[in-house]
Design a protein around this motif. Structure first.
Motif, PDB file in Angstrom:
ATOM      1  N   PHE A  17      -3.089   8.235  14.504  1.00 13.51           N
ATOM      2  CA  PHE A  17      -3.794   7.899  13.259  1.00 13.51           C
ATOM      3  C   PHE A  17      -3.532   6.427  12.906  1.00 13.51           C
ATOM      4  O   PHE A  17      -4.454   5.687  12.538  1.00 13.51           O
ATOM      5  CB  PHE A  17      -3.260   8.846  12.186  1.00 13.51           C
ATOM      6  CG  PHE A  17      -3.931   8.794  10.853  1.00 13.51           C
ATOM      7  CD1 PHE A  17      -5.267   9.119  10.707  1.00 13.51           C
ATOM      8  CD2 PHE A  17      -3.205   8.466   9.715  1.00 13.51           C
ATOM      9  CE1 PHE A  17      -5.873   9.099   9.451  1.00 13.51           C
ATOM     10  CE2 PHE A  17      -3.791   8.445   8.464  1.00 13.51           C
ATOM     11  CZ  PHE A  17      -5.125   8.757   8.326  1.00 13.51           C
ATOM     12  N   ALA A  18      -2.268   6.010  13.056  1.00 11.27           N
ATOM     13  CA  ALA A  18      -1.908   4.614  12.777  1.00 11.27           C
ATOM     14  C   ALA A  18      -2.699   3.660  13.675  1.00 11.27           C
ATOM     15  O   ALA A  18      -3.251   2.655  13.213  1.00 11.27           O
ATOM     16  CB  ALA A  18      -0.406   4.397  12.955  1.00 11.27           C
ATOM     17  N   VAL A  19      -2.764   3.990  14.961  1.00  8.81           N
ATOM     18  CA  VAL A  19      -3.516   3.154  15.905  1.00  8.81           C
ATOM     19  C   VAL A  19      -4.977   3.049  15.458  1.00  8.81           C
ATOM     20  O   VAL A  19      -5.569   1.961  15.448  1.00  8.81           O
ATOM     21  CB  VAL A  19      -3.412   3.724  17.348  1.00  8.81           C
ATOM     22  CG1 VAL A  19      -4.407   3.049  18.280  1.00  8.81           C
ATOM     23  CG2 VAL A  19      -1.980   3.578  17.872  1.00  8.81           C
ATOM     24  N   MET A  45       0.818  -1.213   0.000  1.00  7.87           N
ATOM     25  CA  MET A  45       0.000   0.000   0.000  1.00  7.87           C
ATOM     26  C   MET A  45       0.849   1.259   0.000  1.00  7.87           C
ATOM     27  O   MET A  45       0.769   2.070  -0.906  1.00  7.87           O
ATOM     28  CB  MET A  45      -0.935   0.035   1.213  1.00  7.87           C
ATOM     29  CG  MET A  45      -1.992  -1.031   1.218  1.00  7.87           C
ATOM     30  SD  MET A  45      -1.338  -2.624   1.709  1.00  7.87           S
ATOM     31  CE  MET A  45      -2.351  -2.999   3.106  1.00  7.87           C
ATOM     32  N   HIS A  46       1.672   1.427   0.998  1.00  7.29           N
ATOM     33  CA  HIS A  46       2.441   2.669   1.066  1.00  7.29           C
ATOM     34  C   HIS A  46       3.448   2.763  -0.085  1.00  7.29           C
ATOM     35  O   HIS A  46       3.676   3.836  -0.632  1.00  7.29           O
ATOM     36  CB  HIS A  46       3.108   2.810   2.430  1.00  7.29           C
ATOM     37  CG  HIS A  46       2.142   3.275   3.499  1.00  7.29           C
ATOM     38  ND1 HIS A  46       2.533   3.562   4.786  1.00  7.29           N
ATOM     39  CD2 HIS A  46       0.810   3.521   3.469  1.00  7.29           C
ATOM     40  CE1 HIS A  46       1.472   3.951   5.490  1.00  7.29           C
ATOM     41  NE2 HIS A  46       0.418   3.927   4.717  1.00  7.29           N
ATOM     42  N   ALA A  47       4.028   1.623  -0.478  1.00  7.31           N
ATOM     43  CA  ALA A  47       4.978   1.645  -1.600  1.00  7.31           C
ATOM     44  C   ALA A  47       4.258   2.024  -2.895  1.00  7.31           C
ATOM     45  O   ALA A  47       4.778   2.796  -3.699  1.00  7.31           O
ATOM     46  CB  ALA A  47       5.652   0.284  -1.747  1.00  7.31           C
ATOM     47  N   VAL A 107       4.844  -6.277  16.005  1.00  3.40           N
ATOM     48  CA  VAL A 107       5.365  -5.030  16.556  1.00  3.40           C
ATOM     49  C   VAL A 107       5.591  -4.086  15.385  1.00  3.40           C
ATOM     50  O   VAL A 107       6.274  -4.422  14.419  1.00  3.40           O
ATOM     51  CB  VAL A 107       6.675  -5.264  17.339  1.00  3.40           C
ATOM     52  CG1 VAL A 107       7.251  -3.933  17.798  1.00  3.40           C
ATOM     53  CG2 VAL A 107       6.416  -6.161  18.543  1.00  3.40           C
ATOM     54  N   ILE A 108       4.958  -2.928  15.461  1.00  2.04           N
ATOM     55  CA  ILE A 108       5.036  -1.956  14.370  1.00  2.04           C
ATOM     56  C   ILE A 108       5.828  -0.748  14.850  1.00  2.04           C
ATOM     57  O   ILE A 108       5.468  -0.114  15.852  1.00  2.04           O
ATOM     58  CB  ILE A 108       3.619  -1.514  13.940  1.00  2.04           C
ATOM     59  CG1 ILE A 108       2.807  -2.754  13.550  1.00  2.04           C
ATOM     60  CG2 ILE A 108       3.685  -0.506  12.807  1.00  2.04           C
ATOM     61  CD1 ILE A 108       1.392  -2.453  13.132  1.00  2.04           C
ATOM     62  N   ASP A 109       6.912  -0.455  14.150  1.00  2.00           N
ATOM     63  CA  ASP A 109       7.690   0.738  14.482  1.00  2.00           C
ATOM     64  C   ASP A 109       7.335   1.837  13.499  1.00  2.00           C
ATOM     65  O   ASP A 109       7.619   1.746  12.312  1.00  2.00           O
ATOM     66  CB  ASP A 109       9.189   0.426  14.417  1.00  2.00           C
ATOM     67  CG  ASP A 109       9.624  -0.401  15.604  1.00  2.00           C
ATOM     68  OD1 ASP A 109       9.423   0.069  16.735  1.00  2.00           O
ATOM     69  OD2 ASP A 109      10.120  -1.526  15.406  1.00  2.00           O
TER      70      ASP A 109
HETATM   71  C1  HEM Z   1      -4.766  -0.590   4.384  1.00  2.00           C
HETATM   72  C2  HEM Z   1      -4.255   0.078   3.398  1.00  2.00           C
HETATM   73  C3  HEM Z   1      -3.583   1.418   3.530  1.00  2.00           C
HETATM   74  C4  HEM Z   1      -3.584   2.365   2.578  1.00  2.00           C
HETATM   75  C5  HEM Z   1      -4.212   2.252   1.210  1.00  2.00           C
HETATM   76  C6  HEM Z   1      -2.884   3.524   3.103  1.00  2.00           C
HETATM   77  C7  HEM Z   1      -2.737   4.721   2.443  1.00  2.00           C
HETATM   78  C8  HEM Z   1      -2.181   5.870   2.954  1.00  2.00           C
HETATM   79  C9  HEM Z   1      -2.062   7.144   2.281  1.00  2.00           C
HETATM   80  C10 HEM Z   1      -2.585   7.458   0.882  1.00  2.00           C
HETATM   81  C11 HEM Z   1      -1.462   8.013   3.097  1.00  2.00           C
HETATM   82  C12 HEM Z   1      -1.050   9.459   2.802  1.00  2.00           C
HETATM   83  C13 HEM Z   1       0.437   9.430   2.571  1.00  2.00           C
HETATM   84  C14 HEM Z   1       1.044  10.700   2.019  1.00  2.00           C
HETATM   85  O1  HEM Z   1       0.414  11.416   1.252  1.00  2.00           O
HETATM   86  O2  HEM Z   1       2.209  10.989   2.356  1.00  2.00           O
HETATM   87  C15 HEM Z   1      -1.195   7.303   4.315  1.00  2.00           C
HETATM   88  C16 HEM Z   1      -0.632   7.853   5.409  1.00  2.00           C
HETATM   89  C17 HEM Z   1      -0.511   7.216   6.588  1.00  2.00           C
HETATM   90  N1  HEM Z   1      -0.673   5.860   6.803  1.00  2.00           N
HETATM   91 FE1  HEM Z   1      -1.386   4.516   5.515  1.00  2.00          FE
HETATM   92  N2  HEM Z   1      -2.438   3.255   4.350  1.00  2.00           N
HETATM   93  C18 HEM Z   1      -2.854   1.977   4.658  1.00  2.00           C
HETATM   94  C19 HEM Z   1      -2.611   1.311   5.810  1.00  2.00           C
HETATM   95  C20 HEM Z   1      -2.026   1.866   6.887  1.00  2.00           C
HETATM   96  C21 HEM Z   1      -1.896   1.188   8.153  1.00  2.00           C
HETATM   97  C22 HEM Z   1      -2.359  -0.218   8.468  1.00  2.00           C
HETATM   98  C23 HEM Z   1      -1.294   2.066   8.973  1.00  2.00           C
HETATM   99  C24 HEM Z   1      -0.914   1.862  10.388  1.00  2.00           C
HETATM  100  C25 HEM Z   1      -0.313   0.825  10.857  1.00  2.00           C
HETATM  101  C26 HEM Z   1      -1.054   3.287   8.245  1.00  2.00           C
HETATM  102  C27 HEM Z   1      -0.500   4.421   8.758  1.00  2.00           C
HETATM  103  C28 HEM Z   1      -0.440   5.631   8.130  1.00  2.00           C
HETATM  104  C29 HEM Z   1      -0.106   6.870   8.791  1.00  2.00           C
HETATM  105  C30 HEM Z   1       0.211   7.047  10.248  1.00  2.00           C
HETATM  106  C31 HEM Z   1      -0.172   7.876   7.827  1.00  2.00           C
HETATM  107  C32 HEM Z   1      -0.010   9.390   8.037  1.00  2.00           C
HETATM  108  C33 HEM Z   1       1.235   9.989   7.528  1.00  2.00           C
HETATM  109  C34 HEM Z   1       2.396   9.971   8.495  1.00  2.00           C
HETATM  110  O3  HEM Z   1       2.256   9.642   9.675  1.00  2.00           O
HETATM  111  O4  HEM Z   1       3.494  10.289   8.048  1.00  2.00           O
HETATM  112  N3  HEM Z   1      -1.502   3.130   6.965  1.00  2.00           N
HETATM  113  N4  HEM Z   1      -1.636   5.995   4.195  1.00  2.00           N
END
Ligand code: HEM
Length: 188
Positions: free
Chosen positions: A150-152, A111-113, A138-140
């Motif tokens: 937000f992650a939680v 997802m993120h990649a 464990v998630i770092d």
């Molecule tokens: C399930 C599929 C997921 C998708 C499609 C997804 C997608 C995204 C997208 C589009 C962003 C914005 C990133 C940017 O513009 O820089 C983002 C940010 C973020 N994602 Fe995900 N994410 C997913 C799962 C997760 C999960 C499981 C976690 C936590 C364990 C997570 C944690 C975060 C956090 C904390 C951010 C905020 C940006 C930051 O802290 O730097 N994501 N994600």
């Protein structure tokens, strides 16, 4: 304070934030918040653009005040809320057989990649996920955006989405408002 000058975030997160405010309150509240923070003339947020991360923080803080909750609590609730939308919008990166645990194990590689590959201007956080024994991940989290709350929320939202809320415990192991946060996810 955050030093996020120049940092941009994927438009989807802004679109989902608007949906969250409308769901909790209504469209007028969204407009009032934009007005209050000086973004009244903002061109509507689009899924396929990126926007300054500082705008996201400004709006989240104002919305947290409207709801009467702290910033970290707001972020967690927002994370929980957006999971169904996130899974729908980004289904191209997701294997339909995955449940909560597989989702977590594939965030970085899929997802993120994928999001970073499609749009260089995004900056999804590095999340190092390791399996500890049979029943624990464990998630770092590491990001200067400090959005571990937000992650939680996203992890809890995933567990609810897959109807696994009963058997999954999310335990922030360190102070949640930091740049580096460890989150433990226990599966029973
Ligand atoms: C399930 C599929 C997921 C998708 C499609 C997804 C997608 C995204 C997208 C589009 C962003 C914005 C990133 C940017 O513009 O820089 C983002 C940010 C973020 N994602 Fe995900 N994410 C997913 C799962 C997760 C999960 C499981 C976690 C936590 C364990 C997570 C944690 C975060 C956090 C904390 C951010 C905020 C940006 C930051 O802290 O730097 N994501 N994600």
């Amino acid at each position: 304070m955050h030093s996020l000058t120049g940092d941009t975030m994927h438009g989807s997160i802004f679109v989902f934030l608007k949906r969250f405010v409308e769901y909790k309150h209504n469209y007028n509240t969204w407009v009032d918040i934009l007005e209050e923070v000086g973004l009244r003339n903002r061109v509507p947020y689009q899924m396929n653009e990126v926007y300054p991360t500082s705008e996201l923080f400004t709006i989240m803080s104002a919305a947290a005040r409207v709801q009467g909750v702290s910033d970290p609590v707001f972020q967690e609730k927002f994370g929980e809320f957006l999971v169904p939308d996130l899974l729908l919008v980004f289904k191209r990166f997701i294997d339909p057989s995955w449940r909560t645990q597989e989702m977590l194990l594939h965030i970085g590689s899929h997802m993120h990649a994928g999001i970073k590959r499609e749009n260089e201007a995004t900056n999804p956080p590095p999340l190092h996920v390791s399996k500890v024994g049979q029943n624990m991940l464990v998630i770092d989290y590491h990001s200067r955006r400090r959005m571990a709350g937000f992650a939680v929320g996203i992890i809890k939202g995933l567990a609810q989405y897959f109807d696994e809320g009963e058997k999954i415990n999310v335990l922030p192991a360190t102070e949640p408002n930091a740049e580096r946060v460890q989150i433990r996810v226990a599966f029973t």
